[in-house]
Scaffold this active site. Sequence first.
Site, PDB file in Angstrom:
ATOM      1  N   ILE A  14      -1.910 -10.639  -3.875  1.00  0.00           N
ATOM      2  CA  ILE A  14      -3.013 -11.489  -4.346  1.00  0.00           C
ATOM      3  C   ILE A  14      -3.915 -10.698  -5.291  1.00  0.00           C
ATOM      4  O   ILE A  14      -4.361 -11.202  -6.330  1.00  0.00           O
ATOM      5  CB  ILE A  14      -3.829 -12.053  -3.153  1.00  0.00           C
ATOM      6  N   ASP A  34      -6.550   0.996  -4.862  1.00  0.00           N
ATOM      7  CA  ASP A  34      -5.507   0.709  -3.873  1.00  0.00           C
ATOM      8  C   ASP A  34      -5.002   2.068  -3.386  1.00  0.00           C
ATOM      9  O   ASP A  34      -5.008   3.030  -4.151  1.00  0.00           O
ATOM     10  CB  ASP A  34      -4.353  -0.070  -4.533  1.00  0.00           C
ATOM     11  N   TYR A 151      -4.733  -7.528  14.304  1.00  0.00           N
ATOM     12  CA  TYR A 151      -5.017  -7.959  12.929  1.00  0.00           C
ATOM     13  C   TYR A 151      -6.031  -9.118  12.926  1.00  0.00           C
ATOM     14  O   TYR A 151      -7.017  -9.096  12.182  1.00  0.00           O
ATOM     15  CB  TYR A 151      -3.709  -8.379  12.245  1.00  0.00           C
ATOM     16  N   LYS A 155      -9.969  -8.983  11.434  1.00  0.00           N
ATOM     17  CA  LYS A 155     -10.514  -9.918  10.444  1.00  0.00           C
ATOM     18  C   LYS A 155     -11.751 -10.623  11.022  1.00  0.00           C
ATOM     19  O   LYS A 155     -12.743 -10.824  10.340  1.00  0.00           O
ATOM     20  CB  LYS A 155      -9.466 -10.950  10.020  1.00  0.00           C
ATOM     21  N   ARG A 278      12.646 -19.280  17.952  1.00  0.00           N
ATOM     22  CA  ARG A 278      12.366 -17.914  18.409  1.00  0.00           C
ATOM     23  C   ARG A 278      11.100 -17.919  19.244  1.00  0.00           C
ATOM     24  O   ARG A 278      10.137 -18.640  18.936  1.00  0.00           O
ATOM     25  CB  ARG A 278      12.191 -16.994  17.200  1.00  0.00           C
TER      26      ARG A 278
HETATM   27  N1  LIG Z   1      -0.813 -13.327   1.811  1.00  0.00           N
HETATM   28  C1  LIG Z   1      -1.368 -14.167   2.667  1.00  0.00           C
HETATM   29  O1  LIG Z   1      -0.817 -15.229   2.951  1.00  0.00           O
HETATM   30  C2  LIG Z   1      -2.703 -13.844   3.289  1.00  0.00           C
HETATM   31  C3  LIG Z   1      -3.217 -14.738   4.251  1.00  0.00           C
HETATM   32  C4  LIG Z   1      -4.438 -14.456   4.836  1.00  0.00           C
HETATM   33  C5  LIG Z   1      -5.157 -13.339   4.459  1.00  0.00           C
HETATM   34  N2  LIG Z   1      -4.630 -12.475   3.534  1.00  0.00           N
HETATM   35  C6  LIG Z   1      -5.434 -11.305   3.152  1.00  0.00           C
HETATM   36  O2  LIG Z   1      -5.469 -11.218   1.731  1.00  0.00           O
HETATM   37  C7  LIG Z   1      -5.551  -9.841   1.354  1.00  0.00           C
HETATM   38  C8  LIG Z   1      -4.446  -9.520   0.355  1.00  0.00           C
HETATM   39  O3  LIG Z   1      -3.186  -9.764   0.971  1.00  0.00           O
HETATM   40  P1  LIG Z   1      -1.799  -9.671   0.194  1.00  0.00           P
HETATM   41  O4  LIG Z   1      -0.945 -10.767   0.694  1.00  0.00           O
HETATM   42  O5  LIG Z   1      -2.054  -9.538  -1.257  1.00  0.00           O
HETATM   43  O6  LIG Z   1      -1.221  -8.317   0.815  1.00  0.00           O
HETATM   44  P2  LIG Z   1      -0.692  -6.982   0.109  1.00  0.00           P
HETATM   45  O7  LIG Z   1      -0.183  -6.089   1.172  1.00  0.00           O
HETATM   46  O8  LIG Z   1       0.201  -7.352  -1.012  1.00  0.00           O
HETATM   47  O9  LIG Z   1      -2.047  -6.356  -0.492  1.00  0.00           O
HETATM   48  C9  LIG Z   1      -2.927  -5.536   0.247  1.00  0.00           C
HETATM   49  C10 LIG Z   1      -3.166  -4.286  -0.551  1.00  0.00           C
HETATM   50  O10 LIG Z   1      -4.083  -3.427   0.165  1.00  0.00           O
HETATM   51  C11 LIG Z   1      -3.662  -2.105  -0.029  1.00  0.00           C
HETATM   52  N3  LIG Z   1      -4.204  -1.221   1.026  1.00  0.00           N
HETATM   53  C12 LIG Z   1      -3.782  -1.155   2.325  1.00  0.00           C
HETATM   54  N4  LIG Z   1      -4.474  -0.220   2.977  1.00  0.00           N
HETATM   55  C13 LIG Z   1      -5.368   0.307   2.087  1.00  0.00           C
HETATM   56  C14 LIG Z   1      -6.339   1.324   2.168  1.00  0.00           C
HETATM   57  N5  LIG Z   1      -6.545   2.010   3.313  1.00  0.00           N
HETATM   58  N6  LIG Z   1      -7.066   1.625   1.059  1.00  0.00           N
HETATM   59  C15 LIG Z   1      -6.852   0.959  -0.109  1.00  0.00           C
HETATM   60  N7  LIG Z   1      -5.924  -0.003  -0.249  1.00  0.00           N
HETATM   61  C16 LIG Z   1      -5.190  -0.344   0.839  1.00  0.00           C
HETATM   62  C17 LIG Z   1      -2.148  -2.160  -0.022  1.00  0.00           C
HETATM   63  O11 LIG Z   1      -1.576  -1.011  -0.652  1.00  0.00           O
HETATM   64  C18 LIG Z   1      -1.885  -3.456  -0.766  1.00  0.00           C
HETATM   65  O12 LIG Z   1      -1.683  -3.234  -2.143  1.00  0.00           O
HETATM   66  C19 LIG Z   1      -5.473  -9.025   2.646  1.00  0.00           C
HETATM   67  O13 LIG Z   1      -6.786  -8.691   3.035  1.00  0.00           O
HETATM   68  C20 LIG Z   1      -4.849 -10.000   3.636  1.00  0.00           C
HETATM   69  O14 LIG Z   1      -5.232  -9.702   4.955  1.00  0.00           O
HETATM   70  C21 LIG Z   1      -3.419 -12.701   2.941  1.00  0.00           C
END
Ligand SMILES: NC(=O)c1ccc[n+]([C@@H]2O[C@H](COP(=O)([O-])OP(=O)(O)OC[C@H]3O[C@@H](n4cnc5c(N)ncnc54)[C@H](O)[C@@H]3O)[C@@H](O)[C@H]2O)c1
Length: 311
Positions: A14, A34, A151, A155, A278
């Site tokens: 995202i 990141d 998790y 949040k 599952r």
């Molecule tokens: N994808 C979904 O459907 C979804 C749903 C609900 C919430 N979210 C939230 O949206 C956000 C983005 O999710 P996403 O799907 O893009 O996941 P993603 O894993 O692609 O992106 C998360 C990024 O955070 C980085 N990261 C992790 N630990 C870190 C740290 N200690 N310091 C700096 N960077 C760090 C990772 O390297 C990664 O690039 C997250 O907070 C996730 O919890 C996503």
Amino acid sequence: MGKNILITGAAGFIGSHLVKEMLHFSEDTVYALDDMSGGCLENIEEFSETFSDRFIFQKIDICDYERLYAFIAENAITHIYHLAAIVSVQESMADPLRTGRVNLQGTLNLLEAARQAGAKRVVFSSSAAIYGDEKSMPKNENSPEKPVSPYGYEKMMAERYLKLYSSTYGVETVALRYFNVYGPGQRADSEYSGVISIFDTMLRQGKTPTIYGDGTQYRDFVYVQDVVKANIAAMNTDDISGEVICIGTGRKTTVNDIFATIAKKYGHTQPPKYEPARKGDVYGSLCDNGKMRKLLGLQELVNFEQGVMKI
Ligand SMILES: NC(=O)c1ccc[n+]([C@@H]2O[C@H](COP(=O)([O-])OP(=O)(O)OC[C@H]3O[C@@H](n4cnc5c(N)ncnc54)[C@H](O)[C@@H]3O)[C@@H](O)[C@H]2O)c1
């Protein structure tokens, strides 16, 4: 004159879509960080070349408060999109200390750095995982919070800190509770929408995927560009500090629907294989997006059929 904004988790699914949107459709200077634990350099490296004067990336771990604070303060960052997280529920079950450090302590680090550096607003990526398998449907911002994983707890607690920083410390905060986000660039092993990527890959190759259970289990799949729009609106809308807003379409998509939509995309005519459900799979998840529509003004959302064609 553009603002100095920060996007954490910028190399992720995202985050990289948000970086792209900000670079193409705003005059803001985009600072991005990141730690690359889950992100992918290819998601953002084109921007370092094309927008070299307005895109500054640093590899920083949000657990490193000193570096985080310095990056925000030295660059006079005023607006922060906080997406960095370890997004795997399974990983949080296996190693809650590690995910707690990143998802909860890391978010507190970010909020405190924002406060100390005088940043104006933080928009946080929260999750419908806060609801756990609580049965009432659809979910809105007042639905009971019953997380069933570290998790989800991380949040939920992070949202509490956001409220505190808004009410007590004067940092404006908005938490966006995403349902299942999907779109191009998502890893196939994503627990959120992995089924879409898996079916898409298999059906593209002419293979027939397996559906566990009768396929009537459902999710609320929201297209990544709509999530980007929600973030930008949450940053730019006045008088919403301290709010939590659910981000979803309000539309059920069953596993059978996913199969049928993607099979149609590739002209696949074989029926799916079915196997027993599952254990532990949550049956349904659906968003009441009334608050999103009202406060953020997002009305037209990408429908699932259109979104799947863009993957
Ligand atoms: N994808 C979904 O459907 C979804 C749903 C609900 C919430 N979210 C939230 O949206 C956000 C983005 O999710 P996403 O799907 O893009 O996941 P993603 O894993 O692609 O992106 C998360 C990024 O955070 C980085 N990261 C992790 N630990 C870190 C740290 N200690 N310091 C700096 N960077 C760090 C990772 O390297 C990664 O690039 C997250 O907070 C996730 O919890 C996503």
